[in-house]
Design a protein around this motif. Sequence first.
Motif, PDB file in Angstrom:
ATOM      1  N   ARG A  12       6.541   6.212   1.088  1.00  0.00           N
ATOM      2  CA  ARG A  12       5.802   5.017   0.892  1.00  0.00           C
ATOM      3  C   ARG A  12       4.303   6.462   0.848  1.00  0.00           C
ATOM      4  O   ARG A  12       3.394   5.959   0.291  1.00  0.00           O
ATOM      5  N   ILE A  13       4.733   7.338   1.134  1.00  0.00           N
ATOM      6  CA  ILE A  13       3.875   8.658   1.047  1.00  0.00           C
ATOM      7  C   ILE A  13       4.339   9.551  -0.437  1.00  0.00           C
ATOM      8  O   ILE A  13       5.145  10.235  -0.738  1.00  0.00           O
ATOM      9  N   ILE A  14       3.560   9.083  -0.967  1.00  0.00           N
ATOM     10  CA  ILE A  14       4.368   8.811  -2.412  1.00  0.00           C
ATOM     11  C   ILE A  14       3.769  10.529  -3.871  1.00  0.00           C
ATOM     12  O   ILE A  14       4.311  10.394  -3.898  1.00  0.00           O
ATOM     13  N   ASP A  15       2.138  10.923  -2.920  1.00  0.00           N
ATOM     14  CA  ASP A  15       2.100  12.312  -4.012  1.00  0.00           C
ATOM     15  C   ASP A  15       0.593  12.885  -3.062  1.00  0.00           C
ATOM     16  O   ASP A  15       0.650  12.503  -1.499  1.00  0.00           O
ATOM     17  N   VAL A  16       0.587  13.598  -3.197  1.00  0.00           N
ATOM     18  CA  VAL A  16      -1.397  14.345  -3.144  1.00  0.00           C
ATOM     19  C   VAL A  16      -1.713  14.394  -3.876  1.00  0.00           C
ATOM     20  O   VAL A  16      -1.720  14.604  -5.701  1.00  0.00           O
ATOM     21  N   THR A  17      -3.471  14.229  -4.337  1.00  0.00           N
ATOM     22  CA  THR A  17      -4.273  14.825  -5.152  1.00  0.00           C
ATOM     23  C   THR A  17      -4.159  16.055  -6.184  1.00  0.00           C
ATOM     24  O   THR A  17      -3.810  16.669  -5.200  1.00  0.00           O
ATOM     25  N   VAL A  20       0.531  -0.811  -0.093  1.00  0.00           N
ATOM     26  CA  VAL A  20      -0.028  -0.233  -0.504  1.00  0.00           C
ATOM     27  C   VAL A  20       1.010   1.288  -0.188  1.00  0.00           C
ATOM     28  O   VAL A  20       1.506   1.384   1.011  1.00  0.00           O
ATOM     29  N   GLU A  21       0.049   1.859  -0.850  1.00  0.00           N
ATOM     30  CA  GLU A  21       0.972   3.564  -0.928  1.00  0.00           C
ATOM     31  C   GLU A  21       0.200   4.786  -0.433  1.00  0.00           C
ATOM     32  O   GLU A  21      -1.361   4.557  -0.728  1.00  0.00           O
ATOM     33  N   VAL A  22       0.746   5.557   0.091  1.00  0.00           N
ATOM     34  CA  VAL A  22      -0.225   6.807   0.336  1.00  0.00           C
ATOM     35  C   VAL A  22      -0.161   7.936  -0.453  1.00  0.00           C
ATOM     36  O   VAL A  22       1.084   8.604  -0.890  1.00  0.00           O
ATOM     37  N   VAL A  23      -1.647   8.351  -0.694  1.00  0.00           N
ATOM     38  CA  VAL A  23      -1.530   9.727  -1.770  1.00  0.00           C
ATOM     39  C   VAL A  23      -2.323  10.359  -0.420  1.00  0.00           C
ATOM     40  O   VAL A  23      -3.465  10.165  -0.278  1.00  0.00           O
ATOM     41  N   ILE A  24      -2.578  11.702  -0.570  1.00  0.00           N
ATOM     42  CA  ILE A  24      -2.632  12.789   0.443  1.00  0.00           C
ATOM     43  C   ILE A  24      -3.584  13.570  -0.128  1.00  0.00           C
ATOM     44  O   ILE A  24      -3.507  14.091  -1.147  1.00  0.00           O
ATOM     45  N   THR A  25      -5.075  13.396   0.518  1.00  0.00           N
ATOM     46  CA  THR A  25      -6.039  14.078  -0.113  1.00  0.00           C
ATOM     47  C   THR A  25      -6.812  15.461   0.984  1.00  0.00           C
ATOM     48  O   THR A  25      -7.563  16.265   0.388  1.00  0.00           O
ATOM     49  N   SER A  26      -6.230  15.263   1.989  1.00  0.00           N
ATOM     50  CA  SER A  26      -6.019  15.985   2.791  1.00  0.00           C
ATOM     51  C   SER A  26      -6.084  18.160   2.025  1.00  0.00           C
ATOM     52  O   SER A  26      -5.422  18.256   1.492  1.00  0.00           O
ATOM     53  N   SER A  27      -6.854  18.865   3.006  1.00  0.00           N
ATOM     54  CA  SER A  27      -6.421  20.624   2.636  1.00  0.00           C
ATOM     55  C   SER A  27      -5.272  20.375   3.495  1.00  0.00           C
ATOM     56  O   SER A  27      -5.038  21.325   2.546  1.00  0.00           O
TER      57      SER A  27
END
Length: 141
Positions: free
Chosen positions: A66-71, A37-44
């Motif tokens: 593994r924190i790979i990106d933001v939306t 599992v890799e993480v993409v942050i959607t948080s404001s």
Amino acid sequence: MLLFLGFDGVMHPARGERTLFEHRAALEALLREHTHVEVVITSSWREVFDTDSLREDYFSRDLQPRIIDVTPLIPGAMRWQEVQAYLDETRYGGPYIVVDDDATEFPAGWAPLLLCDSAVGLDAGKCAELAARMMQRPQGI
């Protein structure tokens, strides 16, 4: 597998008495168990902090890769539309989970959504649900 992650109402209660990132240890334990599992942050929070800051300041060193990106930030778009834009832009076609606390940002009954209670966040029950979803790995992984 991608995990699209909100912060407020997920990693900690959205309002009131709270400890910021009080659920970080539980989430990180799950990520250590589920190395696919890799993480993409959607948080404001992505509107204020860049990806490197979010990764380095709020996640343990061993999980930072593994924190790979933001939306993407899309003015006027709902959170599910930003998730879809990310999937389209990256051409990602695999499984994903979206963990958020605001049902109004998503279509009713949207299967990828794991909805948290904003007053509680990612508690033990939601962690168990998330773990079960993370185990649903496609064949060959």
